[in-house]
Structures are given as C-alpha cells and as structure tokens.
Write a protein that holds these residues in place. Structure first.
Motif, PDB file in Angstrom:
ATOM      1  N   GLN A 223      40.300  35.265  52.278  1.00 56.28           N
ATOM      2  CA  GLN A 223      39.853  36.638  52.035  1.00 56.28           C
ATOM      3  C   GLN A 223      40.945  37.490  51.422  1.00 56.28           C
ATOM      4  OE1 GLN A 223      37.078  38.693  52.494  1.00 56.28           O
ATOM      5  NE2 GLN A 223      36.118  36.699  52.335  1.00 56.28           N
ATOM      6  N   LEU A 224      42.158  37.344  51.965  1.00 58.75           N
ATOM      7  CA  LEU A 224      43.257  38.158  51.446  1.00 58.75           C
ATOM      8  C   LEU A 224      43.461  37.864  49.969  1.00 58.75           C
ATOM      9  CD1 LEU A 224      45.943  38.218  54.260  1.00 58.75           C
ATOM     10  CD2 LEU A 224      44.747  40.147  53.244  1.00 58.75           C
ATOM     11  N   THR A 225      43.418  36.607  49.604  1.00 59.33           N
ATOM     12  CA  THR A 225      43.628  36.255  48.201  1.00 59.33           C
ATOM     13  C   THR A 225      42.542  36.872  47.332  1.00 59.33           C
ATOM     14  OG1 THR A 225      44.311  34.158  49.130  1.00 59.33           O
ATOM     15  CG2 THR A 225      44.263  34.308  46.765  1.00 59.33           C
ATOM     16  N   VAL A 226      41.287  36.710  47.728  1.00 62.61           N
ATOM     17  CA  VAL A 226      40.182  37.268  46.938  1.00 62.61           C
ATOM     18  C   VAL A 226      40.391  38.762  46.716  1.00 62.61           C
ATOM     19  CG1 VAL A 226      37.710  37.721  46.884  1.00 62.61           C
ATOM     20  CG2 VAL A 226      38.555  35.598  47.847  1.00 62.61           C
ATOM     21  N   ASN A 227      40.680  39.454  47.818  1.00 57.30           N
ATOM     22  CA  ASN A 227      40.742  40.902  47.719  1.00 57.30           C
ATOM     23  C   ASN A 227      41.962  41.389  46.956  1.00 57.30           C
ATOM     24  OD1 ASN A 227      38.350  41.101  49.019  1.00 57.30           O
ATOM     25  ND2 ASN A 227      39.260  41.275  51.050  1.00 57.30           N
ATOM     26  N   VAL A 228      43.090  40.725  47.172  1.00 59.94           N
ATOM     27  CA  VAL A 228      44.300  41.127  46.450  1.00 59.94           C
ATOM     28  C   VAL A 228      44.082  40.975  44.947  1.00 59.94           C
ATOM     29  CG1 VAL A 228      46.659  40.368  45.948  1.00 59.94           C
ATOM     30  CG2 VAL A 228      45.931  40.705  48.311  1.00 59.94           C
ATOM     31  N   VAL A 229      43.528  39.838  44.562  1.00 57.50           N
ATOM     32  CA  VAL A 229      43.337  39.596  43.127  1.00 57.50           C
ATOM     33  C   VAL A 229      42.357  40.599  42.537  1.00 57.50           C
ATOM     34  CG1 VAL A 229      42.435  37.950  41.441  1.00 57.50           C
ATOM     35  CG2 VAL A 229      43.921  37.170  43.280  1.00 57.50           C
ATOM     36  N   ALA A 230      41.233  40.822  43.210  1.00 56.61           N
ATOM     37  CA  ALA A 230      40.239  41.754  42.683  1.00 56.61           C
ATOM     38  C   ALA A 230      40.837  43.142  42.528  1.00 56.61           C
ATOM     39  CB  ALA A 230      39.033  41.794  43.616  1.00 56.61           C
ATOM     40  N   LEU A 231      41.582  43.539  43.526  1.00 51.25           N
ATOM     41  CA  LEU A 231      42.178  44.872  43.484  1.00 51.25           C
ATOM     42  C   LEU A 231      43.148  45.003  42.329  1.00 51.25           C
ATOM     43  CD1 LEU A 231      42.552  47.467  45.488  1.00 51.25           C
ATOM     44  CD2 LEU A 231      44.806  46.463  45.761  1.00 51.25           C
ATOM     45  N   ILE A 232      44.063  44.053  42.220  1.00 55.07           N
ATOM     46  CA  ILE A 232      45.111  44.181  41.193  1.00 55.07           C
ATOM     47  C   ILE A 232      44.514  44.110  39.793  1.00 55.07           C
ATOM     48  CG2 ILE A 232      47.190  43.109  40.240  1.00 55.07           C
ATOM     49  CD1 ILE A 232      48.023  42.358  43.022  1.00 55.07           C
ATOM     50  N   ILE A 233      43.621  43.168  39.593  1.00 56.87           N
ATOM     51  CA  ILE A 233      43.113  43.007  38.232  1.00 56.87           C
ATOM     52  C   ILE A 233      42.362  44.259  37.784  1.00 56.87           C
ATOM     53  CG2 ILE A 233      40.879  41.886  38.739  1.00 56.87           C
ATOM     54  CD1 ILE A 233      43.179  40.625  36.054  1.00 56.87           C
ATOM     55  N   ASN A 234      41.582  44.831  38.695  1.00 58.79           N
ATOM     56  CA  ASN A 234      40.845  46.043  38.346  1.00 58.79           C
ATOM     57  C   ASN A 234      41.779  47.229  38.150  1.00 58.79           C
ATOM     58  OD1 ASN A 234      38.313  45.167  38.045  1.00 58.79           O
ATOM     59  ND2 ASN A 234      37.462  46.107  39.903  1.00 58.79           N
ATOM     60  N   PHE A 235      42.740  47.340  39.031  1.00 59.53           N
ATOM     61  CA  PHE A 235      43.663  48.472  38.982  1.00 59.53           C
ATOM     62  C   PHE A 235      44.497  48.432  37.703  1.00 59.53           C
ATOM     63  CE2 PHE A 235      47.672  50.598  40.124  1.00 59.53           C
ATOM     64  CZ  PHE A 235      47.162  51.832  40.515  1.00 59.53           C
ATOM     65  N   VAL A 236      45.087  47.261  37.452  1.00 58.42           N
ATOM     66  CA  VAL A 236      45.956  47.145  36.281  1.00 58.42           C
ATOM     67  C   VAL A 236      45.147  47.366  35.007  1.00 58.42           C
ATOM     68  CG1 VAL A 236      47.378  45.543  34.945  1.00 58.42           C
ATOM     69  CG2 VAL A 236      47.603  45.654  37.427  1.00 58.42           C
ATOM     70  N   SER A 237      44.012  46.726  34.960  1.00 61.35           N
ATOM     71  CA  SER A 237      43.185  46.848  33.770  1.00 61.35           C
ATOM     72  C   SER A 237      42.743  48.293  33.562  1.00 61.35           C
ATOM     73  CB  SER A 237      41.994  45.920  33.902  1.00 61.35           C
ATOM     74  OG  SER A 237      41.023  46.261  32.987  1.00 61.35           O
ATOM     75  N   ALA A 238      42.401  48.949  34.652  1.00 61.79           N
ATOM     76  CA  ALA A 238      41.976  50.342  34.547  1.00 61.79           C
ATOM     77  C   ALA A 238      43.111  51.214  34.038  1.00 61.79           C
ATOM     78  CB  ALA A 238      41.492  50.838  35.899  1.00 61.79           C
ATOM     79  N   CYS A 239      44.313  50.930  34.514  1.00 56.24           N
ATOM     80  CA  CYS A 239      45.463  51.726  34.064  1.00 56.24           C
ATOM     81  C   CYS A 239      45.739  51.486  32.587  1.00 56.24           C
ATOM     82  CB  CYS A 239      46.706  51.362  34.861  1.00 56.24           C
ATOM     83  SG  CYS A 239      46.603  51.904  36.548  1.00 56.24           S
ATOM     84  N   VAL A 240      45.664  50.236  32.180  1.00 56.82           N
ATOM     85  CA  VAL A 240      46.060  49.907  30.818  1.00 56.82           C
ATOM     86  C   VAL A 240      44.958  50.260  29.820  1.00 56.82           C
ATOM     87  CG1 VAL A 240      46.706  48.012  29.270  1.00 56.82           C
ATOM     88  CG2 VAL A 240      47.585  48.095  31.594  1.00 56.82           C
ATOM     89  N   SER A 241      43.725  49.795  30.086  1.00 59.00           N
ATOM     90  CA  SER A 241      42.699  49.986  29.074  1.00 59.00           C
ATOM     91  C   SER A 241      41.644  51.005  29.471  1.00 59.00           C
ATOM     92  CB  SER A 241      42.023  48.640  28.782  1.00 59.00           C
ATOM     93  OG  SER A 241      41.457  48.163  29.966  1.00 59.00           O
ATOM     94  N   GLY A 242      41.722  51.528  30.657  1.00 55.86           N
ATOM     95  CA  GLY A 242      40.782  52.563  31.047  1.00 55.86           C
ATOM     96  C   GLY A 242      39.463  52.045  31.562  1.00 55.86           C
TER      97      GLY A 242
END
Ligand SMILES: Nc1ncnc2c1ncn2[C@@H]1O[C@H](COP(=O)(O)OP(=O)(O)OP(=O)(O)O)[C@@H](O)[C@H]1O
Ligand SMILES: [Ca+2]
Length: 542
Positions: free
Chosen positions: A386-405
């Motif tokens: 669970q931790l892996t799933v959630n960490v990855v989902a969070l980071i990928i969305n967050f980073v992508s949102a910051c970079v490309s909106g």
C-alpha cells in the motif's frame, strides 16, 4: 478450525507470533494424560505392573498389605468407579483413575470397600498442598486417616512403614534413604510418583482433625504418563524459531527432568530447579538463574507467576504461558499470551486465557505461534504494498502537476486503483498460508519497528523504479510512442494509467516475500493469490 485452538482475543494470535518464550505445563500438555500404574514399591519390594498378566504375582507378593492398600486407594479418592450394564468405568482425574484402575486390577471391589466405613472429613487435592487426605470411621469403632500425594512430601509425614511381613515397623533413617532411592529411580524413568499412607487414630479424640504426621507408609506407586507423539518435533520447531521452551510443573524434579529430556527441553547446559529453591532466592539471584532455567519442578502457582513476571519485566521477553488449574489464573493473566487447556482446564483458567488449546496439545501451541507470525507478516506485506502504491501515485501526480500543470492520473482512476488494489490486494496478500520458513527465524522482539529495514528497501526501491517508468512515460511518452494529434495527451494518460496498474501487479507479486529474492516460491500454492492476479489483470484490460 482444524487447528484446535480457540482464540478468545484476536490480538493474542498476533502476539503469539512474537512470543520469545513458552512456559509450559507438563501433565497433559507435553504428556498424553493417560496414566497407568507402572511400578509399585510395597512390602519392601519394587514390582512391575503389567496389566492382567502380573495380577497373580502381585496378589501373592503383597498379600500382607493388600487390604490396607485397597482401603487407601478406594477410600481416599475423589473419583468413582461406576458400574453400568455390567461395564465398569472410572470417573475422575487421570492420576486418581490410574490408582482406581490398579485397585480393580488387584481384584478390589470399590463399593464394598467404600461401604466398610463412614467418611468423616475430606481434604481434597490441590496444587499447593500436593496431597489429598481423608478421615474415616469404622462402624464398630476406630478412626483412620489416609493420605496420598507427592512422594517426598508424604514420606516426610511418615514415621513407620509396612515391612515385608506386612507389619508396621519404625521407619529408620536408613529406610528413608532407601525409599528415597526408590522414588528417584521411579522418577528417573519418567514415572509420576505418589506415596500412600495411613494412620490409626484414637477413638477418644472428639475433634475430626486430619493429622499432619505420624503416618505409616503403605506404598510408593510409579504412574506412567507417556510423552505425546510429536512433542519433540514441536519443541525443536520452537527452538529453531528462537522460542525458548521452559517446563513448569508441580511434579517431582526427577520425573520432570526425565520428561524434559525426552521432549528435548532440558539440554546439557540447562538448569532444572525446584520451586522452593527458586522461591528462596533474592531478586538478584533469580535474575541470574532465570535465563538458564529450563525446568522448574514442584512449583507452586505463585512460582509460575514470579517467573513470568520477571521474564517480562526484567528480560523484556514476550511470554506465553500454559495452564489448567484455577491457581494458574494469575500467571495466565500476567503472561502476554495465556493459553488454557480445553480438556483439563478449569473454567477459571479458561476465563483468564487469551487462547484455549482445545486438544491440550503442545503441538497446537506451536501452530498458534505459526499463525501469529503469518498474520504479522501478511500485514507487513500489505502495508509495504500500500505504501508503495500511494507514494508513487502521490509523487507522480504532484510532480507532474507542478511541472506541466495537469495530473496524469485522474481522481476516478485513483479510486479505481484503490478499489482493486485495496480489496483484492489485501485478499491476495492476507490469505497467503503460513509457510515453514516462518518458524526458522527469530521472533519479533518487543519494541521492534513494524516497518523493517528490508521493507524500507523494498518500498523505496519499488517507488524509484515505478517513478522512473511513469516519469519517462509522462514527460517523454509522446516522443517515445510517436504520439501526435489532438488526443495525444489522453492516449498518453491512458498508457500511464495502465502502466501504473501493471506496475502494481508486479509490485504485489514482489510483496509476497519481504526478504527473499525469489518471490515466486510457493506462489502457485496460493489459489486466492493467483485468482486475484488474474482478476486484476482482467478488470484492467476490459
Ligand atoms: N489426585 C491427587 N491426589 C493426590 N496427589 C496428587 C493428585 N494428583 C497429583 N498429585 C500429586 O501432586 C503432584 C503435583 O500435582 P500438580 O497438580 O501440582 O501438578 P500437575 O498439574 O499435575 O503437573 P503440571 O503442572 O505439569 O500440569 C503430583 O506430582 C502428584 O504427586
Ligand atoms: Ca498443572
């Protein structure tokens, strides 16, 4: 449940998985509790008892004392012989049943011997006094007290014994030594020894007190209680799993030692101690000997409690305790996991316990430990996943949102992932059956962190790998896959989503074993796991 354990508090199961020490009873837990009289010392002779074939020899050898022997057996008992439709059955505790059985073998008639006297007073057996006494009155005058119980204790109350002629004679120092040798020789053959004694009492005394000394020793009996099959292996399993096994028993030290050796509990460098010696030690001395104690004999319920408390408080061990008697309740309560015996156990013991061992068998206790470990590790696996799933989902969305909106994984998709991964993933990982490897590693100690180093490594490693895959897809996906046109972003997001889910399938397989590299071992034994994998893939594709 085919594992013969009734779990009263669910958390106990998990605690049992981290047990580092088991303090076990002897009688009934390590042994079968089917007792038979195997040897007897009477009229200064040691005789073997081998069922009906030794009947004649016995009768002739003990003729001088047989009447009094039958009296002590049949009159001083809390068990009963019941005759029904021509069949005789014995109702009572195993020790007493063995004696009654022996009385019947000698040709005694329970009812007739019972009818000879009036029973005036009974002091029933208990684990503190370790003996049972009665006072009886003969109809034509004369009172008599009988006592039977733990051999050394009853021998200490005697000043006479019945000699080879069947006469009562004074018990000399030398005789005491001889009889003690007999007791020890019986005990070292793993026999439970009991002494039987009587005392004639002046009719003139009005009080009906049962005396404490001045008895005449009638016989020493050795009762066989064989070790349960499979106990030795179960003890070995415990040792391999880093669980120390200690025997705490009310029985004679030599009997206890013999049984402990047979089960593999007592080793060369281990210590066998009597309850009394332990009781008289100072707290420092106790602390010094406890790590080496493997057998505690002639123990009182209080000794058990002290041992458990010290092991917990001073040594930080997670202690499992077994018990059957009412006075085992304090120790059961003090223990991290109290295990009560389902067959021999009293209601009080069961009330104080966390787990009830329905077949009273030591092997079952080890099975509970195995299940406990399996529960713990399955939860660990699920948390790691669970931790892996959630960490990855969070980071990928967050980073992508910051970079490309824009976030590549939408809320609905995340919900979907959560749904299939949480429910199905939990099902898959939690239903993994316990494997034998579980019992080959040391127990999880008190205060050890739930997320182990290996888990951190797996979580971080998995996350980095997934982030790289998804990150590359997110930022360079269009070039890599040659996507162009108006729906390129949508197609790419779908690809990312699919990649994410399949990463999790991969992750789930990886979570099956936290430490080992080969995660496929036994995977095909777990149908639920495979089923879930197939379902997940099928849902995702459709
Ligand atoms: N019914 C009885 N009457 C008289 N003496 C008994 C009886 N049952 C047991 N004893 C004696 O008391 C001793 C201790 O009994 P106790 O109940 O304390 O231990 P236990 O429960 O049998 O052993 P464990 O603790 O290993 O289960 C036995 O060794 C035996 O000599
Ligand atoms: Ca007991």
């Amino acid at each position: 449940m085919n594992d013969k354990a009734l779990v009263r508090h669910l958390s106990a199961c998990e605690t049992m998985g981290s047990a580092s020490c088991i303090c076990t009873d002897k009688t009934g837990t390590l042994t079968t509790n089917h007792m038979v009289v195997n040897k007897i010392w009477i009229c200064e002779k040691s005789l073997d008892v081998k069922g009906n074939e030794s009947k004649e020899i016995l009768s002739s050898e003990i003729s001088g004392a047989s009447s009094i022997l039958l009296q002590v057996i049949f009159q001083n008992t809390s068990s009963e012989v019941i005759k029904e439709d021509g069949k005789t059955s014995i109702l009572g505790t195993p020790t007493e049943s063995a004696l009654l059985e022996f009385g019947l073998l000698l040709g005694g008639d329970f009812d007739a011997v019972r009818r000879e006297v009036n029973i005036l007073k009974v002091e029933p057996f208990n684990s503190v006094r370790k003996k049972m006494s009665v006072l009886v009155a003969h109809p034509h005058g004369g009172k008599r007290a009988f006592c039977k119980g733990a051999s050394e204790i009853v021998l200490g109350m005697c000043n006479k014994f019945i000699d080879f002629n069947g006469e009562s004679v004074i018990l000399s120092r030398e005789q005491v030594k001889n009889i003690t040798d007999v007791i020890n020789s019986f005990a070292s053959e793993a026999l439970r020894t009991l002494c039987l004694a009587f005392k004639n009492i002046d009719d003139s005394s009005i009080e009906n007190d049962i005396p404490d000394d001045g008895y005449t020793l009638i016989a020493v009996v050795g009762i066989k209680d064989p070790v349960r099959p499979g106990v030795k292996d179960a003890v070995q399993t415990c040792l391999a799993a880093g669980i120390t096994v200690r025997m705490v028993t009310g029985d004679n030290i030599n009997t206890a030692k013999a049984i402990a050796k047979e089960c593999g509990i007592l080793t060369e460098d281990g210590l066998a101690i009597e309850g009394q010696e332990f009781r008289n030690m100072s707290p420092e001395q106790k602390k010094a000997v406890i790590p080496r104690i493997q057998v505690m004999a002639r123990s009182l319920p209080l000794d058990k409690h002290t041992l458990v408390k010290t092991l917990r408080d001073e040594f930080g061990e997670v202690v499992a305790v077994t018990g059957d008697g009412t006075n085992d309740a304090p120790a059961l309560h003090e223990a991290d996991i109290g295990l009560a015996m389902g067959i021999a156990g009293t209601e009080v013991a069961k009330e104080s316990a966390d787990v009830i061992i329905l077949d009273d068998n030591f092997k079952t206790i080890v099975n509970v430990a195995r299940w406990g470990r399996s529960v713990y590790i399955n939860i660990q696996k699920f948390v790691q996943f669970q931790l892996t799933v959630n960490v990855v989902a969070l980071i990928i969305n967050f980073v992508s949102a910051c970079v490309s909106g824009s976030a590549p994984l939408t809320a609905v998709q995340l919900l979907w992932v959560n749904m299939i991964m949480d429910t199905l993933g939990a099902l898959a990982l939690a239903t993994e059956p316990p494997n034998d490897g579980l019992m080959k590693r040391p127990p999880v100690g008190r205060g050890t962190s739930f997320i182990t180093k290996a888990m951190w490594r797996n979580i971080i490693g998995q996350s980095i790998y997934q982030l790289i895959v998804l990150g590359v897809l997110n930022f360079y996906g269009k070039q890599l896959l040659g996507l162009s046109g108006s729906d390129a972003t949508e197609v790419l997001d779908t690809v990312i989503f699919n990649a994410f889910v399949f990463c999790q399938v991969f992750n789930e397989i990886n979570s099956r074993d936290i430490e080992k590299i080969n995660i496929f071992v036994g995977m095909f034994d777990s149908w639920v796991f495979l089923g879930v994998m197939v379902c997940t893939v099928a849902f995702q594709v459709s």
